[in-house]
Design an enzyme around this catalytic site. Structure first.
Site, PDB file in Angstrom:
ATOM      1  N   GLN A 111       0.818  -1.209   0.000  1.00 46.96           N
ATOM      2  CA  GLN A 111       0.000   0.000   0.000  1.00 46.96           C
ATOM      3  C   GLN A 111       0.858   1.269   0.000  1.00 46.96           C
ATOM      4  OE1 GLN A 111      -3.591  -0.749   0.350  1.00 46.96           O
ATOM      5  NE2 GLN A 111      -3.725   1.234  -0.643  1.00 46.96           N
ATOM      6  N   LYS A 126      -2.712  -1.009   6.559  1.00 43.94           N
ATOM      7  CA  LYS A 126      -3.699  -2.051   6.282  1.00 43.94           C
ATOM      8  C   LYS A 126      -4.173  -2.609   7.613  1.00 43.94           C
ATOM      9  CE  LYS A 126      -5.613  -3.862   2.556  1.00 43.94           C
ATOM     10  NZ  LYS A 126      -6.021  -3.079   1.364  1.00 43.94           N
ATOM     11  N   GLY A 165     -12.596  -0.033   3.053  1.00 45.59           N
ATOM     12  CA  GLY A 165     -13.001  -1.422   2.948  1.00 45.59           C
ATOM     13  C   GLY A 165     -11.989  -2.257   2.187  1.00 45.59           C
ATOM     14  N   ASP A 166     -12.186  -3.552   2.230  1.00 45.83           N
ATOM     15  CA  ASP A 166     -11.389  -4.516   1.464  1.00 45.83           C
ATOM     16  C   ASP A 166     -12.240  -5.782   1.419  1.00 45.83           C
ATOM     17  OD1 ASP A 166      -8.371  -4.824   0.434  1.00 45.83           O
ATOM     18  OD2 ASP A 166      -8.923  -6.727   1.334  1.00 45.83           O
TER      19      ASP A 166
END
Length: 445
Positions: A111, A126, A165-166
């Site tokens: 990321q 994360k 979100g993920d």
């Protein structure tokens, strides 16, 4: 790797045992850096790369919750705040039984450089939990999210850390998380989380952004050869948010998506995926992919096997990490694939990437190709900060331009270092140098 990079990498392996995904992400970056540190030896000074590989903060916490029968469960929550050198920590939350600290670190490490490539002022992070949302009621999801946020809210803020979100965390879960945050903080800080509903601070295009962005990146790859998606045969793994909107944008640009999948198997539809039916099955009914084939005469469902055996011009792995290995890559090559772009995070194994490179298949790495989601999250943060809301078409144009800029950075950097069309090297070096230059400027912190 040169000797200094090998020394750093060996240290990372020793300090992070039992974390293969994280080790793989570090190795993937380091294999691109030899030419950089040779040209810029200052990057090996003051333990800069060593510091880059070590998260600024790792938070692990207990998440107790009660199911609908009254049974108490305990899950483990994570937030790895990796790098704030470019801006507040930014990265999604993943709820999935496979989640552990190694996977969260791999995602957070990726990321950092993905966010750097967007050109927007956001750092890398994360988080998530080893919680399985499958089969859980809306009330169970609400109770879990509220318990998770009760601890997480101590560590986030619009100027500190902005989750999104993920996998397993959609707009419904974002709502539950944000509602609990507001309750605990007694404040409507809309910029503290992204992926919100448009009625309560969210951005148009955010839901579509990662999938749209992958298609825009592929369009740029094809344009390098004066080509387009028009008439191309496309395979997309997954059938979640990223896959669905990648399919939509590919179709809008004239491509035909002939296959998609979920964990139960995949469907092949030679007439092209009927998007409204797929959305009904996956978004509204939350059903398994076989329902699509059950209701579509031109489609067939295959349980087991590999979606990558379906011949195509363009392949978009949009499901999960390491889903496309060397064997699958060779199957795609035999099927005539010309372009592969990662919609998920690191879905292609290193040997798979090497197979594509050897076959001269153009490859778009995830940190570049799927950066559209976090880029639009940053646009949501801009709208929240200015108490504004942008139109869909304007936001979509911004996303398209950002993806074009990301592609340009990858292309130009690869060419600068003597390997045109090596977008893995271009993405790794462009992201790394932006972060490294900022770290040099800020001192040893």
């Amino acid at each position: 790797m040169d000797d200094r990079l090998r020394e750093i990498y060996d240290s990372v392996i020793r300090r992070n045992p039992g974390e293969p995904e994280f080790q793989q992400a570090v190795e993937s970056l380091f294999t691109s850096l030899a030419v950089v540190v040779k040209r810029h030896p200052e990057y090996t000074e003051n333990a800069l790369i060593d510091r880059m590989c070590e998260p600024e903060r790792q938070i692990i916490f207990r998440v107790p919750w009660v199911d609908d029968t009254g049974k108490v469960h305990v899950n483990r929550g994570y937030r790895v705040q990796y790098s704030s050198v470019l801006g507040p920590y930014k990265g999604g939350l993943r709820f999935h039984p496979s989640v552990n600290v190694g996977i969260i670190k791999f995602l957070g490490f990726e990321q950092i450089f993905k966010n750097a490539l967007t050109g927007l002022p956001i750092g890398g992070a994360k988080g998530g939990a080893d919680f399985d949302p499958k089969g859980r009621s809306a009330n169970e999801m609400m109770r879990f999210c509220q318990s998770f946020m009760t601890e997480l809210q101590r560590h986030i803020g619009e100027h500190t850390d902005v989750p999104a979100g993920d996998i397993g965390v959609g707009q419904r879960e974002i709502g539950f998380l944000f509602g609990q945050y507001m309750r605990l903080r007694n404040a409507h800080e809309s910029g503290v989380i992204t992926g919100k509903g448009t009625a309560w601070g969210g951005s148009l295009v955010r839901k579509e952004a990662t999938g749209f962005g992958v298609a825009y990146f592929v369009a740029n790859m094809l344009a390098e050869d004066n080509d387009s998606l028009d008439g191309k045969r496309v395979t997309v793994s997954g059938s979640g948010n990223v896959a669905i909107y990648a399919i939509q944008k590919v179709q809008e640009q004239g491509g035909t998506v002939v296959a998609c999948s979920d964990s139960s198997g995949f469907v092949v539809d030679e007439k092209g995926i009927e998007l409204d039916l797929l959305k009904d099955v996956k978004e509204r009914r939350r059903g398994r992919i076989h329902l699509y084939a059950d209701e579509r005469d031109s489609a067939r469902f295959i349980s087991g096997g590999s979606i990558w055996d379906v011949p195509c011009d363009v392949a978009l792995p949009c499901a999960t990490q390491n889903e496309l290995d060397e064997s699958a890559a060779k199957s795609l090559i035999r099927g005539g694939v010309r372009i592969v772009a990662e919609g998920a995070n690191m879905p292609v194994t290193p040997k798979g990437v090497a197979a594509f490179r050897d076959a001269d298949v153009r490859f778009g790495p995830g940190k570049a190709a799927n950066a559209g989601g976090v880029a639009t999250s940053a646009l949501e943060m801009q709208q929240n900060a200015s108490r504004d809301s942008w139109h869909f078409d304007y936001t979509d144009r911004r996303l398209e331009q950002i993806m074009s800029d990301i592609f340009g950075r990858c292309r130009d950097t690869a060419a600068e270092y003597g390997t045109p069309h090596d977008y893995v090297l271009g993405a790794n070096i462009a992201g790394f140098t932006k972060v490294a230059d900022s770290m040099c400027a800020l001192g040893v912190v």
